[in-house]
Design a protein around this motif. Sequence first.
Motif, PDB file in Angstrom:
ATOM      1  N   UNK A 270      12.272  37.356  26.076  1.00 23.37           N
ATOM      2  CA  UNK A 270      11.759  36.380  25.103  1.00 23.37           C
ATOM      3  C   UNK A 270      12.753  35.226  24.999  1.00 23.37           C
ATOM      4  N   UNK A 271      12.261  34.051  24.778  1.00 19.31           N
ATOM      5  CA  UNK A 271      13.179  32.913  24.668  1.00 19.31           C
ATOM      6  C   UNK A 271      13.879  32.917  23.315  1.00 19.31           C
ATOM      7  N   UNK A 272      15.071  32.362  23.308  1.00 22.50           N
ATOM      8  CA  UNK A 272      15.826  32.233  22.060  1.00 22.50           C
ATOM      9  C   UNK A 272      16.706  30.992  22.171  1.00 22.50           C
ATOM     10  N   UNK A 277      17.239  26.836  29.984  1.00 22.50           N
ATOM     11  CA  UNK A 277      16.308  26.457  31.034  1.00 22.50           C
ATOM     12  C   UNK A 277      14.885  26.627  30.497  1.00 22.50           C
ATOM     13  N   UNK A 278      13.930  26.053  31.190  1.00 20.76           N
ATOM     14  CA  UNK A 278      12.535  26.166  30.766  1.00 20.76           C
ATOM     15  C   UNK A 278      11.992  27.516  31.242  1.00 20.76           C
ATOM     16  N   UNK A 284       5.903  31.785  34.017  1.00 14.89           N
ATOM     17  CA  UNK A 284       4.479  31.587  34.325  1.00 14.89           C
ATOM     18  C   UNK A 284       4.282  31.356  35.823  1.00 14.89           C
ATOM     19  N   UNK A 285       5.133  30.536  36.421  1.00 11.52           N
ATOM     20  CA  UNK A 285       5.035  30.263  37.855  1.00 11.52           C
ATOM     21  C   UNK A 285       5.241  31.544  38.661  1.00 11.52           C
ATOM     22  N   UNK A 318      15.929  39.062  41.223  1.00  9.58           N
ATOM     23  CA  UNK A 318      15.805  38.439  39.917  1.00  9.58           C
ATOM     24  C   UNK A 318      16.614  37.172  39.807  1.00  9.58           C
ATOM     25  N   UNK A 319      16.356  36.469  38.705  1.00  9.81           N
ATOM     26  CA  UNK A 319      17.106  35.258  38.403  1.00  9.81           C
ATOM     27  C   UNK A 319      17.593  35.321  36.961  1.00  9.81           C
ATOM     28  N   UNK A 320      18.728  34.707  36.719  1.00  6.61           N
ATOM     29  CA  UNK A 320      19.275  34.597  35.369  1.00  6.61           C
ATOM     30  C   UNK A 320      19.702  33.162  35.158  1.00  6.61           C
ATOM     31  N   UNK A 321      19.204  32.527  34.103  1.00  7.20           N
ATOM     32  CA  UNK A 321      19.425  31.114  33.869  1.00  7.20           C
ATOM     33  C   UNK A 321      20.753  30.803  33.216  1.00  7.20           C
TER      34      UNK A 321
END
Length: 359
Positions: A270-272, A277-278, A284-285, A318-321
């Motif tokens: 979840x975003x916080x 980053x977006x 979604x992409x 995976x990716x981590x922003x």
Amino acid sequence: MTEFMQRRMTNPVYVGKVMVGGTAPISVQSMTNTKTDDVAGTVAQIMQLGSAGCDIVRLAVPDMSAALAIKEIKSKVQIPLIADIHFDYRLAIAAMENGVDALRINPGNIAEANHVAIIVKEAKKRSIPIRIGVNAGSLEKSILEKYGGHPTPAGMVESAMQHIAILEKLDFRDIKVSLKANDVPMTINAYRLMSETVNYPLHLGITEAGTIKSGVIKSAVGIGALLAQGIGDTIRVSLTGDPVEEIKAANEILKSLGLREYGPTLISCPTCGRCNINLAEIAEQVEQKLSQVRKPFKVAVMGCVVNGPGEAKEADVGIAGGKGQGLVFRKGEIVKRVSEDQLVTALFTEIDKLIEEDN
């Protein structure tokens, strides 16, 4: 199956080549919404359902033209077919003669006892199982009156047992049972009671669940709660609209409980306020691109350095922003650091490598 779930063992039946019950994996079903006598349209939809991961397809058979169309449909598809029939025994006979793999009827709704016997004789000869389908909204008047004028779990089970008794009296036991309501707690309690009463395979579902948004939630809660208790042998997520969405939802339910490996599992946080980053757009992409992949593996899309690297390392890829940039992980190792606008491309470069290496 995960440790906390002890699967309830049932007496298996075969729908075509698909075993339902016993030690068989939980199968996924759907129902076409085409007119069955529109052979081309029905076949096209069945093919779409099969490609999405459907194991068994049910067809509405409201009239003789639909029953007779089954022969041509069967010649064009591999997936097992169930004929959904109400009241008219002749439609059941015609469906079986034209190659259907199973029936969904309620024998108590067939007007004449000798007509039920004719259906059972033909089903025995062809090794065709029968699903008894009880819906809370169409319980017999006598049962409703007995239980205060409203559907209840006990009333649903009593209705099912009355239908079962008709078949058992004819020495027929290739039976599946469903007890569906659009009320989730009622459905859960009905299936629990039924699982304590008989050893027939249970077909799980929340009937008339609704549109994709609300219907998926109701179905996930109801079906998931029962599967987590080891109850259920085959499932259908009933949604208004494209039945392919039913298959996607059903497979996600099974996948979330560790009951089926089907396609990638996406983990995204979840975003916080820590996220720079977006993440929503990126997730979604990634989800959209992963929808075309069938190989099971785990993908993490994480937004910051607090939980991101740890979760991403646990995934296959995976990716981590970070701030305007991010890390790409593969099997717990950092592969590269890229700018935010390159994260999705870099992630799928690694996913493509992963898929190619395992082929």
